[in-house]
Design a protein around this motif. Sequence first.
Motif, mmCIF file in Angstrom:
data_model
loop_
_atom_site.group_PDB
_atom_site.id
_atom_site.type_symbol
_atom_site.label_atom_id
_atom_site.label_comp_id
_atom_site.label_asym_id
_atom_site.label_seq_id
_atom_site.Cartn_x
_atom_site.Cartn_y
_atom_site.Cartn_z
ATOM 1 N N UNK A 250 0.758 -1.364 0.085
ATOM 2 C CA UNK A 250 0.115 0.074 0.009
ATOM 3 C C UNK A 250 0.850 1.145 -0.062
ATOM 4 N N UNK A 251 1.848 1.298 0.952
ATOM 5 C CA UNK A 251 2.846 2.534 0.827
ATOM 6 C C UNK A 251 3.611 2.587 -0.502
ATOM 7 N N UNK A 252 3.859 1.469 -0.928
ATOM 8 C CA UNK A 252 4.621 1.723 -2.097
ATOM 9 C C UNK A 252 3.947 2.212 -3.255
ATOM 10 N N UNK A 253 2.860 1.623 -3.352
ATOM 11 C CA UNK A 253 1.793 2.022 -4.378
ATOM 12 C C UNK A 253 1.663 3.629 -4.424
ATOM 13 N N UNK A 254 1.377 3.987 -3.163
ATOM 14 C CA UNK A 254 0.971 5.623 -2.815
ATOM 15 C C UNK A 254 2.195 5.925 -3.435
ATOM 16 N N UNK A 255 3.461 5.729 -3.335
ATOM 17 C CA UNK A 255 4.672 6.470 -3.776
ATOM 18 C C UNK A 255 4.986 6.496 -5.181
ATOM 19 N N UNK A 256 4.336 5.328 -5.693
ATOM 20 C CA UNK A 256 4.469 5.124 -7.265
ATOM 21 C C UNK A 256 3.319 6.061 -7.971
ATOM 22 N N UNK A 257 2.400 6.391 -7.177
ATOM 23 C CA UNK A 257 1.343 7.235 -7.686
ATOM 24 C C UNK A 257 1.927 8.822 -7.371
ATOM 25 N N UNK A 258 3.008 9.035 -6.510
ATOM 26 C CA UNK A 258 3.038 10.234 -6.422
ATOM 27 C C UNK A 258 2.256 10.840 -5.441
ATOM 28 N N UNK A 259 1.792 10.281 -4.594
ATOM 29 C CA UNK A 259 0.886 10.571 -3.591
ATOM 30 C C UNK A 259 1.600 11.764 -2.356
ATOM 31 N N UNK A 260 2.841 11.725 -2.343
ATOM 32 C CA UNK A 260 3.415 12.852 -1.407
ATOM 33 C C UNK A 260 4.504 13.630 -2.211
ATOM 34 N N UNK A 261 5.256 13.051 -3.049
ATOM 35 C CA UNK A 261 6.202 13.892 -3.889
ATOM 36 C C UNK A 261 5.777 14.417 -5.307
ATOM 37 N N UNK A 262 4.609 13.987 -5.641
ATOM 38 C CA UNK A 262 4.146 14.378 -6.985
ATOM 39 C C UNK A 262 4.025 15.895 -7.202
ATOM 40 N N UNK A 263 3.303 16.665 -6.076
ATOM 41 C CA UNK A 263 3.129 17.957 -6.048
ATOM 42 C C UNK A 263 4.278 18.618 -5.863
ATOM 43 N N UNK A 264 5.342 17.913 -5.155
ATOM 44 C CA UNK A 264 6.736 19.005 -5.152
ATOM 45 C C UNK A 264 7.315 18.719 -6.315
ATOM 46 N N UNK A 265 7.178 17.784 -7.211
ATOM 47 C CA UNK A 265 7.991 17.597 -8.612
ATOM 48 C C UNK A 265 7.224 18.649 -9.445
ATOM 49 N N UNK A 266 5.969 18.807 -9.469
ATOM 50 C CA UNK A 266 5.331 19.622 -10.380
ATOM 51 C C UNK A 266 5.723 20.906 -10.118
ATOM 52 N N UNK A 267 5.525 21.221 -8.926
ATOM 53 C CA UNK A 267 5.899 22.584 -8.389
ATOM 54 C C UNK A 267 7.191 23.142 -8.875
ATOM 55 N N UNK A 268 8.382 22.409 -8.648
ATOM 56 C CA UNK A 268 9.815 22.620 -8.966
ATOM 57 C C UNK A 268 10.250 22.259 -10.398
ATOM 58 N N UNK A 269 9.479 21.260 -11.009
ATOM 59 C CA UNK A 269 9.903 20.852 -12.445
ATOM 60 C C UNK A 269 9.029 21.759 -13.507
ATOM 61 N N UNK A 270 7.905 22.269 -13.141
ATOM 62 C CA UNK A 270 7.096 22.653 -13.978
ATOM 63 C C UNK A 270 6.298 21.540 -14.766
#
Length: 270
Positions: A250-270
Motif C-alpha cells: 500500500x505504501x509503495x503504490x502510494x509512492x508510485x502514484x506520487x501521493x506525497x512527492x508528486x506535487x513537489x515535482x510539479x511545483x519545482x520542475x514545471x
Amino acid sequence: MHRSTEPQPTLRLEYAPHGLMGLLTPQANTTAEAEFGLLCPRGVGMVTARLTSARPGMVDRLLEYIRGLDDVLDRFGNAPIGAYAFACTGASYYVGVLAEDALISRVEASRGVRLVTAACAVRDALVALNARRIGLVSPYSSDMTEASRGYWEARGFEVVRVAALIQPEAAFHPIYTMSGAAAEEALASLDTPDTASSGLDAVVMLGTGLPSLGSILARPRIGQVPVLSCMLALAWRTSLILHGRDPDAASLLDWIGGGDWGPRYRERMG
C-alpha cells in the motif's frame, strides 16, 4: 533609544524530526541528490557523501566504491544518521548478492545503522508487490544490462522484457547525460500487447543516474503493471526504516502514484 523589555522570540529549527538519511552517490551522478530531495517526505532530512575512485574502468570504479565504503561513511562524522542509502546499483550487480548481503550485515553490526542499497530496495519493493516476472528499462551498455539481469535472477526474479535506451556520445558516464524524455520513450516502448500478454508483474527503471520521476508520474502503470525506479525504491525503503515501518504494497503504490512527492515535482520542475 527605548528598547522593549518584552522577551524576544527565538528561532528553533526542528530539523528532520523523523530522521536523517545519509545518501551515498557516485562521484559523477547528477541525478540522485535531485530526485532524492524531491522524494524525501516532510520531516525527513538528507546529507550526502560522494563515492569516489580514480580508476579508469567503470567496473573497477564500481567495485572500489564497495571496498572504500567505510571511509566514505566516516565522512558523515557524528551526524545523527538514521539510515544509509547507497545509490549505486551497478556496484551491486558486479559485487554479487552474497557479498552485498555480507556488506550490509557488517556495516549494520559495526555502526548500528541500517544500510540500504538501491538494488536491495528494489528487491524489497518487488517482494512487497508480490512481483516475480519483471521488465527492465536499462540505460546501461549491453554488458552492464546483462550483469543486472544476472543480479535480478540471483535474487529470484525472472526478467521477461528489457527496453534499452540508446547510449549517446558523452564525455563522462553516458547514463548521466540521458534525459527524462529518453526514459519516457523507453518506458512507453514496453506499453505493447506483447507486454500485456507476457505476464509482467512490475517494471523497474534501472540506474540511480537516470531521471525517472517524471516518467513515473506520467506513467505509473503500464496497463495494470506498476512502474518503479531505483531511486524511488531507495527513498521509499529508507524512509520506512526511519519511521520504523516494514515494507508493504500500500505504501509503495502510494509512492508510485506520487501521493506525497508528486506535487513537489510539479511545483519545482514545471
